[in-house]
Design an enzyme around this catalytic site. Structure first.
Site, PDB file in Angstrom:
ATOM      1  N   GLU A  25       8.216   1.138  12.228  1.00 28.39           N
ATOM      2  CA  GLU A  25       9.262   2.030  11.964  1.00 28.39           C
ATOM      3  C   GLU A  25       8.757   3.421  11.976  1.00 28.39           C
ATOM      4  O   GLU A  25       7.904   3.822  11.145  1.00 28.39           O
ATOM      5  CB  GLU A  25       9.838   1.643  10.886  1.00 28.39           C
ATOM      6  CG  GLU A  25      11.462   2.525  10.865  1.00 28.39           C
ATOM      7  CD  GLU A  25      11.466   4.044  10.486  1.00 28.39           C
ATOM      8  OE1 GLU A  25      11.563   4.751  11.436  1.00 28.39           O
ATOM      9  OE2 GLU A  25      11.393   4.008   9.201  1.00 28.39           O
ATOM     10  N   GLU A  42       8.343  15.818  16.332  1.00 26.51           N
ATOM     11  CA  GLU A  42       8.725  15.907  14.983  1.00 26.51           C
ATOM     12  C   GLU A  42       8.109  16.792  14.091  1.00 26.51           C
ATOM     13  O   GLU A  42       7.329  16.700  13.766  1.00 26.51           O
ATOM     14  CB  GLU A  42       8.675  14.277  14.552  1.00 26.51           C
ATOM     15  CG  GLU A  42       9.350  13.858  13.271  1.00 26.51           C
ATOM     16  CD  GLU A  42       9.059  12.680  12.823  1.00 26.51           C
ATOM     17  OE1 GLU A  42      10.155  12.059  12.411  1.00 26.51           O
ATOM     18  OE2 GLU A  42       8.089  12.135  12.952  1.00 26.51           O
ATOM     19  N   LYS A  85       0.644  -1.100  -0.165  1.00 22.35           N
ATOM     20  CA  LYS A  85      -0.111   0.123  -0.018  1.00 22.35           C
ATOM     21  C   LYS A  85       0.972   1.167   0.000  1.00 22.35           C
ATOM     22  O   LYS A  85       1.624   1.650   1.093  1.00 22.35           O
ATOM     23  CB  LYS A  85      -0.811   0.231   1.149  1.00 22.35           C
ATOM     24  CG  LYS A  85      -2.115   0.740   0.806  1.00 22.35           C
ATOM     25  CD  LYS A  85      -1.848   2.351   0.877  1.00 22.35           C
ATOM     26  CE  LYS A  85      -1.694   2.959   2.375  1.00 22.35           C
ATOM     27  NZ  LYS A  85      -1.478   4.373   2.177  1.00 22.35           N
ATOM     28  N   CYS A  97      12.922  10.455   8.998  1.00 23.19           N
ATOM     29  CA  CYS A  97      12.560  10.213  10.323  1.00 23.19           C
ATOM     30  C   CYS A  97      13.874  10.244  11.196  1.00 23.19           C
ATOM     31  O   CYS A  97      13.829  10.485  12.398  1.00 23.19           O
ATOM     32  CB  CYS A  97      12.030   8.875  10.216  1.00 23.19           C
ATOM     33  SG  CYS A  97      12.834   7.511   9.667  1.00 23.19           S
TER      34      CYS A  97
END
Length: 478
Positions: free
Chosen positions: A246, A379, A172, A280
């Site tokens: 993750e 973040e 996906k 990330c």
């Protein structure tokens, strides 16, 4: 229905039932139509993967390796076009995209093709009653959900070990990078992967949620935000479904008081700004010794002022656009939060005046940041650094660990042993000394809110096995 939007199910391309425009990050103009996969299309993809599973998992490792090497060759043939397509989709500078989206996926597929032939499917262990056959078996149908920031590389993180282990996959892809996901489908068809072994269904959050909870899925592997990862983890926990997550990060760059600042700034160009800040594992909190704080800050500002912001297709560009207007506005919102705090803006802080199209944000540095500020704890996923002073190595480690995240980090020093001792004290899944480069032979992943499980290396292959113990009385056969 748009005839341009496609999905790939059971070895065949199909016109998607629903479509959405994929927008070029640098111009704001449409690149083409991407699929918005429906529940019926996801049902068909999972059914195809389930039907293909028995034959694929029972094939010998050597056979799967041969097929994977053909898959890698087909990816290689498309690399030069794939890297440009991703750059247009998400704004990744071409100098990075050539490796991350061009060369890397095929290299990783080849690595796992070799690893599966070197990995014993069964081993015999002596026991009190005789011996036990410990067997590795493919976990089953895998739902692989990947984000838009490194779409080819992160898909390969999942596809390569899953297919090598004997799993079948429903990939996906994110709507922002729906077009490049079809490269995997083209390569699979050319390589002759059996129908249903790999299925590609781009779509948004609703499609991902439906796939995660699908009764035909045996494992979920996801890369994305911590918020989405928590939701996925809750579903998989309820279903007792194995999951690899993750997730996000807010990693610290610890600049020790003996660091070579010229070398450190050269390294931070990538460790803190790679892919326009849309990474990330970025070292986005800069921990600077108070004894050299002004010196570090001046060096950071000089480095940031020297970054070239512009057309991501130009190989000399350091900072391209963010992926979308939504992401740009999100990052600008964090910058406004920093401006309204006690921190001091010393570089950037706005949209570049010479970039009137696309989703650009100037590389930005805030000084005198308190580690409790939003820009130090959340973040941002953009080119924004928070510089925080510290006194002594112990305080630097405490500040680095004072975060809900634990994905990455860096330590900068002229003394590798001292830096390594500091790195050992940081609670994180990965950390670099005077650089940060992933090694696909070593595990990658985080602790705390940065995720569960590991990708890459032999550990990345192990994630797609289920272990079975067969207890037998009597001596083992030789």
């Amino acid at each position: 229905m748009s005839t341009a939007a496609k999905i790939f199910i059971d070895g065949q391309f199909r016109a998607a039932e629903e479509a959405h425009p994929v927008i070029e990050a640098a111009t704001g103009e449409a690149l083409g139509d991407g699929a918005s996969s429906t529940e019926a299309e996801i049902d068909a993809a999972v059914a195809a993967a389930a039907a293909a599973l028995p034959a694929w998992q029972s094939a010998s490792p050597d056979h799967r390796a041969t097929m994977l090497n053909a898959f890698a060759a087909a990816l290689d043939q498309r690399a030069r076009g794939t890297d440009e397509l991703v750059t247009r989709e998400n704004g990744m500078p071409m100098s990075l995209s050539r490796g991350a989206n061009g060369r890397f996926p095929a290299a990783l597929v080849r690595y796992y093709a070799q690893l599966i032939t070197d990995t014993p499917i069964e081993e015999i262990r002596p026991s009190m009653i005789g011996h036990t056959v410990v067997r590795r078996e493919a976990v089953g149908v895998v739902a692989a959900i990947v984000p838009w920031n490194y779409p080819q590389a992160l898909a390969a993180f999942k596809l390569a070990p899953a297919l090598a282990a004997g799993c079948t996959v429903v990939l996906k892809a994110a709507p922002e990078t729906a077009l490049d996901a079809l490269v995997f489908a083209e390569a699979a068809a050319e390589a002759g992967l059996p129908p249903g072994v790999l299925n590609v269904v781009p779509g948004g959050a609703a499609a991902g949620a439906y796939l995660v909870a699908h009764p035909g899925v045996d494992k979920v592997t996801f890369t994305g935000s911590t918020a989405a990862g928590r939701a996925i983890g809750e579903v998989c926990g309820r279903l007792l479904r194995p999951v690899t997550l993750e997730l996000g990060g807010k990693s610290a760059a610890i600049i020790l008081d003996d660091a070579d600042l010229d070398a450190t700034m050269k390294g931070l160009r990538t460790a803190s700004f790679v892919n326009n800040g849309q990474t990330c594992h970025l070292s986005s909190r800069i921990l600077a010794p108070r004894s050299r704080y002004e010196e570090v800050l001046a060096a950071l500002v000089d480095m940031v002022d020297g970054l070239k912001v512009g057309d991501p297709l130009d190989t000399s560009t350091d900072i391209g656009p963010l992926v979308s207007d939504r992401q740009r506005d999100r990052v600008l919102g964090y910058i406004e939060s920093g401006k309204n705090s006690s921190a001091k803006l010393v570089a950037g802080g706005s949209v570049p005046a010479d970039q009137q199209r696309g989703w650009f944000v100037s590389p930005t540095v805030f000084a005198d940041v308190d580690n409790t500020d939003r820009i130090a704890q959340e973040e941002i996923f953009g080119p924004v650094l928070a510089v925080i002073p510290y006194d002594g190595d112990d305080e630097a480690v405490a500040l680095a660990n004072d975060s809900e995240f634990g994905l990455a980090g860096t330590v900068w020093s002229t003394d590798d042993e001292r830096a390594t001792e500091v790195a050992r004290a940081v609670r994180t899944g990965t950390i670099g000394i005077n650089d940060y480069q992933l090694d696909f032979r070593a595990p990658f992943g985080g602790v705390k809110a940065s995720g569960i499980g590991r990708e890459l290396g032999p550990e990345g292959l192990d994630a797609f096995f289920s272990l079975k113990s067969i207890y037998r009385v009597g001596p083992a056969e030789t």
